[in-house]
Motif scaffolding. Structure first.
Motif, PDB file in Angstrom:
ATOM      1  N   ILE A 171       0.865  -1.182   0.000  1.00 14.55           N
ATOM      2  CA  ILE A 171       0.000   0.000   0.000  1.00 14.55           C
ATOM      3  C   ILE A 171       0.898   1.227   0.000  1.00 14.55           C
ATOM      4  CG2 ILE A 171      -1.684   1.352   1.307  1.00 14.55           C
ATOM      5  CD1 ILE A 171      -2.920  -1.195   2.271  1.00 14.55           C
ATOM      6  N   ARG A 172       0.659   2.114  -0.952  1.00 21.21           N
ATOM      7  CA  ARG A 172       1.476   3.326  -1.060  1.00 21.21           C
ATOM      8  C   ARG A 172       0.574   4.540  -1.182  1.00 21.21           C
ATOM      9  NH1 ARG A 172       1.188   1.190  -6.249  1.00 21.21           N
ATOM     10  NH2 ARG A 172       0.910   2.663  -7.979  1.00 21.21           N
ATOM     11  N   ALA A 173       1.030   5.634  -0.603  1.00 19.12           N
ATOM     12  CA  ALA A 173       0.328   6.897  -0.761  1.00 19.12           C
ATOM     13  C   ALA A 173       0.641   7.470  -2.135  1.00 19.12           C
ATOM     14  CB  ALA A 173       0.750   7.881   0.328  1.00 19.12           C
ATOM     15  N   VAL A 174      -0.290   8.237  -2.670  1.00 16.58           N
ATOM     16  CA  VAL A 174      -0.080   8.885  -3.958  1.00 16.58           C
ATOM     17  C   VAL A 174       0.898  10.042  -3.771  1.00 16.58           C
ATOM     18  CG1 VAL A 174      -1.202  10.300  -5.727  1.00 16.58           C
ATOM     19  CG2 VAL A 174      -2.287   8.189  -4.926  1.00 16.58           C
ATOM     20  N   THR A 175       1.985   9.994  -4.510  1.00 15.28           N
ATOM     21  CA  THR A 175       3.028  11.014  -4.368  1.00 15.28           C
ATOM     22  C   THR A 175       3.486  11.607  -5.691  1.00 15.28           C
ATOM     23  OG1 THR A 175       4.756   9.313  -4.419  1.00 15.28           O
ATOM     24  CG2 THR A 175       3.925   9.977  -2.245  1.00 15.28           C
ATOM     25  N   SER A 176       2.873  11.213  -6.790  1.00 15.42           N
ATOM     26  CA  SER A 176       3.335  11.674  -8.097  1.00 15.42           C
ATOM     27  C   SER A 176       2.154  11.803  -9.052  1.00 15.42           C
ATOM     28  CB  SER A 176       4.345  10.679  -8.678  1.00 15.42           C
ATOM     29  OG  SER A 176       3.700   9.447  -9.018  1.00 15.42           O
ATOM     30  N   PRO A 177       2.315  12.587 -10.125  1.00 15.74           N
ATOM     31  CA  PRO A 177       1.259  12.660 -11.142  1.00 15.74           C
ATOM     32  C   PRO A 177       0.919  11.301 -11.734  1.00 15.74           C
ATOM     33  CG  PRO A 177       2.795  14.476 -11.425  1.00 15.74           C
ATOM     34  CD  PRO A 177       3.399  13.559 -10.390  1.00 15.74           C
ATOM     35  N   ASP A 215      -4.799  17.197  -0.757  1.00 17.55           N
ATOM     36  CA  ASP A 215      -3.687  16.528  -0.090  1.00 17.55           C
ATOM     37  C   ASP A 215      -3.662  15.078  -0.572  1.00 17.55           C
ATOM     38  OD1 ASP A 215      -1.820  15.354   1.516  1.00 17.55           O
ATOM     39  OD2 ASP A 215      -2.721  15.995   3.417  1.00 17.55           O
ATOM     40  N   TRP A 216      -2.831  14.801  -1.573  1.00 23.80           N
ATOM     41  CA  TRP A 216      -2.813  13.470  -2.187  1.00 23.80           C
ATOM     42  C   TRP A 216      -2.184  12.418  -1.289  1.00 23.80           C
ATOM     43  CZ3 TRP A 216      -5.697  11.954  -6.033  1.00 23.80           C
ATOM     44  CH2 TRP A 216      -6.183  12.895  -6.946  1.00 23.80           C
ATOM     45  N   SER A 217      -1.528  12.828  -0.205  1.00 21.39           N
ATOM     46  CA  SER A 217      -0.967  11.831   0.711  1.00 21.39           C
ATOM     47  C   SER A 217      -2.054  11.054   1.434  1.00 21.39           C
ATOM     48  CB  SER A 217      -0.032  12.502   1.723  1.00 21.39           C
ATOM     49  OG  SER A 217      -0.765  13.302   2.635  1.00 21.39           O
ATOM     50  N   LEU A 218      -3.313  11.517   1.323  1.00 23.12           N
ATOM     51  CA  LEU A 218      -4.441  10.807   1.919  1.00 23.12           C
ATOM     52  C   LEU A 218      -5.204   9.986   0.873  1.00 23.12           C
ATOM     53  CD1 LEU A 218      -5.710  13.551   4.380  1.00 23.12           C
ATOM     54  CD2 LEU A 218      -4.473  11.443   4.933  1.00 23.12           C
ATOM     55  N   THR A 219      -4.550   9.701  -0.225  1.00 22.33           N
ATOM     56  CA  THR A 219      -5.054   8.735  -1.200  1.00 22.33           C
ATOM     57  C   THR A 219      -4.033   7.611  -1.300  1.00 22.33           C
ATOM     58  OG1 THR A 219      -6.317  10.359  -2.469  1.00 22.33           O
ATOM     59  CG2 THR A 219      -5.627   8.368  -3.640  1.00 22.33           C
ATOM     60  N   TRP A 220      -4.525   6.377  -1.210  1.00 25.92           N
ATOM     61  CA  TRP A 220      -3.632   5.217  -1.209  1.00 25.92           C
ATOM     62  C   TRP A 220      -4.016   4.241  -2.314  1.00 25.92           C
ATOM     63  CZ3 TRP A 220      -5.808   7.264   3.209  1.00 25.92           C
ATOM     64  CH2 TRP A 220      -4.917   7.835   4.140  1.00 25.92           C
ATOM     65  N   VAL A 229      -4.551  -2.956  -7.487  1.00 24.06           N
ATOM     66  CA  VAL A 229      -5.871  -3.593  -7.432  1.00 24.06           C
ATOM     67  C   VAL A 229      -6.882  -2.821  -6.586  1.00 24.06           C
ATOM     68  CG1 VAL A 229      -4.970  -5.914  -7.849  1.00 24.06           C
ATOM     69  CG2 VAL A 229      -5.134  -5.043  -5.492  1.00 24.06           C
ATOM     70  N   GLY A 230      -6.478  -1.775  -5.894  1.00 22.89           N
ATOM     71  CA  GLY A 230      -7.427  -1.073  -5.045  1.00 22.89           C
ATOM     72  C   GLY A 230      -7.008   0.367  -4.795  1.00 22.89           C
ATOM     73  N   VAL A 231      -7.985   1.194  -4.433  1.00 24.46           N
ATOM     74  CA  VAL A 231      -7.707   2.603  -4.181  1.00 24.46           C
ATOM     75  C   VAL A 231      -8.633   3.112  -3.091  1.00 24.46           C
ATOM     76  CG1 VAL A 231      -9.344   3.374  -5.956  1.00 24.46           C
ATOM     77  CG2 VAL A 231      -7.451   4.876  -5.279  1.00 24.46           C
TER      78      VAL A 231
END
Length: 313
Positions: A171-177, A215-220, A229-231
């Protein structure tokens, strides 16, 4: 009824009511109105100025697609029209004080007329609590139909440890375009066929998500064996409650615990930011038993909201 312009803005006057478009500078006043209405209708008043600003930025043409109604100096009603698809679908946000129903009805008529100007057969969707003054006294008489019920659920947060991930799951936070585009594709895939969901081109989705201020750090994003497979798309704009805007897993990964891991990741992140609770909305007719899934993780009903629909002639 007459029209005049004040500081370049069209303003409509009646003997008791002044109506004009909203601007971003109006966000504090709109926030106070929303919280006053919500406190009566839902028992909660957690809307923030930042959330209102995001709502206003979603309008395609704020000067023509938003309305503020004043009784003297008192803001008594607010409405905004959002494009929800590339076709005829529009979402409506509408708040009116209980002692100002005529103002609310007037804004309802104005936004309906505006939708008819934009496109033939405009399909309007408006979510309101069952006891909302508009739902009880205005919508049925104007041809609106109650078509769906959703529940808003909340879960109390304390100290939430991060979940232990099974082998092969990440599971990773969104950090890039690039990750933002992956999150978009997963939302489009996992919500296809859900009630009220409309496929959206990427650039329009970014506008509706207020992406440049999010704040994209709160999207995983969850992956399994190297495949995404999931968001979970979250935001932290409410005053005391973190919010899950979207949670979805691809068909091949459903039932494997991916959604639970994403939620527990959000529990940890929001608790570390001092949020006392986390909330989300769920369709009561969801075919994947989402309501049972969420209550099994400690969510409880906060209030119900009905979706009202009007296809404008």
């Amino acid at each position: 009824m007459r029209w005049q312009r004040v500081q370049g803005m069209p303003v409509e006057h009646t003997s008791e009511l002044t109506v004009r478009a909203a601007t971003l500078a109006d966000a504090p006043a709109v926030r106070s109105l929303i919280n006053e209405v919500d406190l009566v209708d839902t028992g909660d008043a957690g809307y923030s100025v930042e959330e209102v600003e995001g709502d206003l930025r979603r309008a395609a043409d704020l000067a023509r697609d938003s309305w503020l109604a004043y009784d003297g100096d008192r803001l008594v009603a607010y409405a905004v029209l959002w494009p929800a698809s590339t076709g005829v679908r529009f979402d409506v946000d509408h708040y009116v004080l209980r002692d100002a129903l005529p103002a609310g009805i007037h804004l309802l008529d104005l936004l309906t007329e505006r939708a008819a100007e934009i496109t033939a057969g405009a399909d309007l969707h408006l979510a309101l609590t069952p006891d909302s003054v508009l739902a009880v006294h205005a919508l049925p008489a104007r041809g609106w139909r109650n078509v769906r019920r959703h529940h808003v659920l909340t879960r109390t947060l304390s100290v939430e440890p991060p979940p232990a991930l099974p082998e092969g799951v990440g599971i990773r936070a969104v950090t890039s375009p690039a990750d933002e585009e992956i999150a978009y594709r997963l939302v489009q895939e996992t919500f296809a066929g859900h009630f009220g969901f409309e496929p959206t081109p990427y650039d329009e989705w970014r506008k509706r998500m207020d992406a440049d201020h999010r704040d994209w750090s709160l999207t995983w994003i969850a992956s399994r064996d190297g495949v995404d497979v999931g968001v979970l798309v979250g935001h932290n704009d409410r005053e005391a409650t973190g919010w899950v805007q979207n949670l979805g897993t691809v068909a091949a990964a459903r039932g494997s615990g991916i959604a639970t891991l994403l939620l527990r990741t959000a529990f940890t992140a929001f608790s570390l930011r001092g949020r006392r609770a986390i909330g989300l909305g769920v369709d009561t007719e969801n075919v994947h038993n989402a309501l049972r899934f969420y209550t099994g993780l400690g969510f409880e009903l906060q209030f119900a909201a009905d979706t009202w629909r009007l296809v404008v002639a």
